[in-house]
Write an enzyme that holds these catalytic residues in place. Structure first.
Site, PDB file in Angstrom:
ATOM      1  N   LYS A 214       0.817  -1.221   0.000  1.00  0.00           N
ATOM      2  CA  LYS A 214       0.000   0.000   0.000  1.00  0.00           C
ATOM      3  C   LYS A 214       0.849   1.270   0.000  1.00  0.00           C
ATOM      4  O   LYS A 214       2.029   1.256   0.356  1.00  0.00           O
ATOM      5  CB  LYS A 214      -0.972  -0.016   1.189  1.00  0.00           C
ATOM      6  CG  LYS A 214      -2.164  -0.935   0.896  1.00  0.00           C
ATOM      7  CD  LYS A 214      -3.231  -0.895   1.959  1.00  0.00           C
ATOM      8  CE  LYS A 214      -4.349  -1.861   1.559  1.00  0.00           C
ATOM      9  NZ  LYS A 214      -5.362  -1.997   2.622  1.00  0.00           N
ATOM     10  N   ARG A 248      -3.410 -10.147   4.981  1.00  0.00           N
ATOM     11  CA  ARG A 248      -3.899 -10.127   3.600  1.00  0.00           C
ATOM     12  C   ARG A 248      -2.786  -9.572   2.715  1.00  0.00           C
ATOM     13  O   ARG A 248      -2.429  -8.397   2.830  1.00  0.00           O
ATOM     14  CB  ARG A 248      -5.153  -9.245   3.516  1.00  0.00           C
ATOM     15  CG  ARG A 248      -5.796  -9.196   2.142  1.00  0.00           C
ATOM     16  CD  ARG A 248      -7.016  -8.285   2.143  1.00  0.00           C
ATOM     17  NE  ARG A 248      -7.647  -8.242   0.846  1.00  0.00           N
ATOM     18  CZ  ARG A 248      -7.245  -7.469  -0.160  1.00  0.00           C
ATOM     19  NH1 ARG A 248      -6.218  -6.656  -0.007  1.00  0.00           N
ATOM     20  NH2 ARG A 248      -7.879  -7.491  -1.315  1.00  0.00           N
TER      21      ARG A 248
END
Ligand code: PT1
Length: 271
Positions: A214, A248
């Site tokens: 991210k 995740r």
């Protein structure tokens, strides 16, 4: 296919979105999605999370029929050919229903089951559910995120959603909480949530963390999305230390090694 939430699990990310943020359309076709799923499973994914609507900052919503068209055929094939639980990353009740019918064993909702009728669908599905915190909506959520106390606000929101689900008949042991890294949060908000992850883990609900590749890692390291593996693995260690039970991630094999090293230290007998 039941999911063991008592020990840390690696959830591999499978995007079937033509505009997905790091695999940019490469897995848009079903064939490619299945090959990617095979790679995730061979690498040791405990769960495969399949999403047909991108939720990264700036992403546009996808129509319900299109989303079903993208995910359901892939779920059907995965469940037929592999022995790994499949989670569906969606906020729409119709997609959840179709996905569970096709064999999905977990619901992952970045909107924490807030859409009308969704809680009822999730209760009936009798599968684990991930409730994630997001401020705003993907298209605009990064424009001006604001909190007085991000950790307390995220925890209180998630506990309220869990309470609403239990009230509607969901079994408490099916609920997973996720602070939603990058969803309506500044870098500082994300770092506060990671540093104070035990505040969430101490609720006794299993916690899922999604930080892999991210932009918060890009902001720290100055690296592009395909160069964020080391940052992602560092974040994985910190998440495990903070009590995360599901990671995740894009890079399953590397994350499994992180988990193995972390576990070896955790489980060492006192000398
Ligand atoms: C997540 C998550 C998710 N993240 C759960 N589901 C995404 N439960 C999709 C960026 O800042 O963390 N938890 N489903 C992907 N969303 C983003 C958000 C991708 C932010 C990238 C960014 O780069």
């Amino acid at each position: 296919m039941s999911i063991d939430l008592t020990r840390p699990q690696v959830m591999g990310i499978l995007n079937v979105t033509p505009d997905s943020f790091s695999d940019g359309g490469r897995f848009a076709s079903r064939e490619a999605a299945l090959r990617q799923a095979d790679r995730l499973i061979q690498a040791g994914a405990d769960i495969v999370d399949i999403g047909g609507e991108s939720t990264r900052p700036g992403a546009q919503p996808v129509a319900v029929d299109e989303e079903i068209e993208r995910v359901v055929p892939v779920i059907e094939v995965l469940c037929r050919h592999f022995d790994v639980p499949v989670s569906v990353d969606t906020s729409k009740p119709a997609v959840m229903r179709a996905a569970v019918e096709a064999g999905a064993g977990m619901l992952n909702d970045v909107n924490a089951l807030q859409a009308p009728g969704v809680v009822e669908v999730a209760v009936q599905a009798r599968v684990p559910v991930c409730l994630m915190h997001m401020q705003g909506e993907p298209r605009t959520m990064q424009q001006a995120p604001h909190y007085d106390d991000v950790v307390t606000e995220v925890r209180d929101f998630l506990l309220a959603r869990a309470g609403a689900c239990i009230e509607a008949g969901m079994s408490r042991d099916r609920i997973v909480l996720d602070p939603g890294f990058g969803f309506g949060k500044t870098l500082t908000h994300n770092l506060q949530l990671l540093k104070k992850l035990p505040v969430l883990a101490d609720t006794d609900y299993p916690v899922l963390v999604g930080i892999s590749r991210k932009s918060m890692l890009g902001a720290i390291t100055g690296r592009e999305v395909d160069e964020r593996l080391a940052g992602s693995l560092a974040a994985a260690v910190l998440a495990l230390e903070g009590g995360a039970r599901i990671l995740r991630v894009h890079d399953v094999a590397e994350t499994r090694d992180v988990l193995a090293v972390w576990k070896a230290v955790r489980d060492l007998a006192p000398q």
